[in-house]
Design a protein around this motif. Sequence first.
Motif, short mmCIF file in Angstrom:
data_model
loop_
_atom_site.label_atom_id
_atom_site.label_comp_id
_atom_site.label_asym_id
_atom_site.label_seq_id
_atom_site.Cartn_x
_atom_site.Cartn_y
_atom_site.Cartn_z
N THR A 182 0.83 -1.21 0.00
CA THR A 182 0.00 0.00 0.00
C THR A 182 0.86 1.25 0.00
O THR A 182 0.59 2.22 -0.72
CB THR A 182 -0.93 0.01 1.22
OG1 THR A 182 -1.77 -1.15 1.18
CG2 THR A 182 -1.81 1.25 1.25
N GLU A 183 1.93 1.24 0.79
CA GLU A 183 2.82 2.40 0.85
C GLU A 183 3.59 2.58 -0.45
O GLU A 183 3.87 3.72 -0.86
CB GLU A 183 3.76 2.26 2.04
CG GLU A 183 3.04 2.43 3.37
CD GLU A 183 3.84 2.01 4.58
OE1 GLU A 183 3.39 2.27 5.71
OE2 GLU A 183 4.92 1.40 4.40
N GLN A 201 6.73 12.28 5.20
CA GLN A 201 5.80 11.49 6.01
C GLN A 201 5.67 10.07 5.51
O GLN A 201 5.71 9.11 6.29
CB GLN A 201 4.42 12.16 6.05
CG GLN A 201 3.47 11.51 7.05
CD GLN A 201 3.99 11.58 8.47
OE1 GLN A 201 4.27 12.67 8.99
NE2 GLN A 201 4.15 10.44 9.13
N VAL A 202 5.53 9.90 4.19
CA VAL A 202 5.34 8.54 3.67
C VAL A 202 6.60 7.70 3.89
O VAL A 202 6.52 6.51 4.24
CB VAL A 202 4.92 8.53 2.19
CG1 VAL A 202 6.07 8.94 1.26
CG2 VAL A 202 4.41 7.15 1.79
N LEU A 203 7.77 8.31 3.74
CA LEU A 203 9.00 7.53 3.95
C LEU A 203 9.25 7.25 5.42
O LEU A 203 9.78 6.19 5.76
CB LEU A 203 10.20 8.25 3.33
CG LEU A 203 10.38 8.05 1.82
CD1 LEU A 203 11.67 8.69 1.36
CD2 LEU A 203 10.37 6.58 1.44
N TYR A 204 8.88 8.18 6.29
CA TYR A 204 9.00 7.89 7.72
C TYR A 204 8.12 6.70 8.08
O TYR A 204 8.54 5.78 8.79
CB TYR A 204 8.62 9.11 8.56
CG TYR A 204 8.84 8.86 10.04
CD1 TYR A 204 10.09 9.07 10.61
CD2 TYR A 204 7.80 8.38 10.85
CE1 TYR A 204 10.32 8.81 11.95
CE2 TYR A 204 8.02 8.11 12.19
CZ TYR A 204 9.27 8.32 12.74
OH TYR A 204 9.49 8.04 14.07
N ASN A 205 6.89 6.71 7.58
CA ASN A 205 5.97 5.59 7.85
C ASN A 205 6.48 4.29 7.25
O ASN A 205 6.29 3.21 7.83
CB ASN A 205 4.58 5.90 7.29
CG ASN A 205 3.88 7.00 8.05
OD1 ASN A 205 4.23 7.30 9.19
ND2 ASN A 205 2.90 7.63 7.42
N HIS A 206 7.14 4.38 6.12
CA HIS A 206 7.57 3.20 5.38
C HIS A 206 8.87 2.61 5.91
O HIS A 206 9.03 1.38 5.94
CB HIS A 206 7.73 3.56 3.90
CG HIS A 206 7.93 2.38 3.01
ND1 HIS A 206 7.02 1.35 2.88
CD2 HIS A 206 8.95 2.06 2.17
CE1 HIS A 206 7.46 0.45 2.02
NE2 HIS A 206 8.64 0.85 1.58
#
Length: 237
Positions: A182-183, A201-206
Amino acid sequence: MIKGARKHPGENNKEYSYRVIKDKIMSLELKPGQAISEVELAEALHISRTPIREVIGKLREEHLVEVYPQVGSYVSKNNPRLLEEAAFMRYTLEREVMKTACLSFPKEQLRELRRNIVLQEESVADKSEVIDFHKLDTQFHKILFQGIGKEHVWEAITRLSTHYNRVRVLAEMEYSYHKAFTEHKIILRIIENKEIDQVEQVLYNHIMKPTELWEQFYKPESPYISYFDLSNQVHVH
């Protein structure tokens, strides 16, 4: 200890044994802390001990094998310090790579990312083996670096990330790989739409956020605690 695999066209014995043994270590088929024997590996792969010995030396340089004179060779246990360093390096560098990709990214590499996402989707739908998805995952990020001409940076990350990647495989075995897929779709959308403000944000989450869960693997009650070297334990977040 290990089942042989077919040689790829043009592979010599050293290349073949390196690929097979490393794949078995990265997929956790050869478990962290497990003893490995040059004789048994040579017999299983139907080759002489000389290339096996050279491969063991190379895997030692990659922090995947520990060799103790007069004792034997063992698959390295995962070191939390190496996990932290790899996650930090990958997040820091990939963040800049994605920002650059949002400004300009070649159409051919964009098509490769889209094709990779299709294959990932098929893998998720078919509930493929974790290691098969992991290879597509790795290729997806490699394409990002290639697209902005930083493939050697990706190679440097890969060399430092052997412990990090083994724990990613373990986490995907335990928690599924649907979240990662999903990411990846979000990462592709961000690059397509040049949404540079969404990158951090997306890379921190990933990359960084999952490491917070990994400490569960080396708590005293964890069934995987034997996979880790906690002699110099650090927090990975």
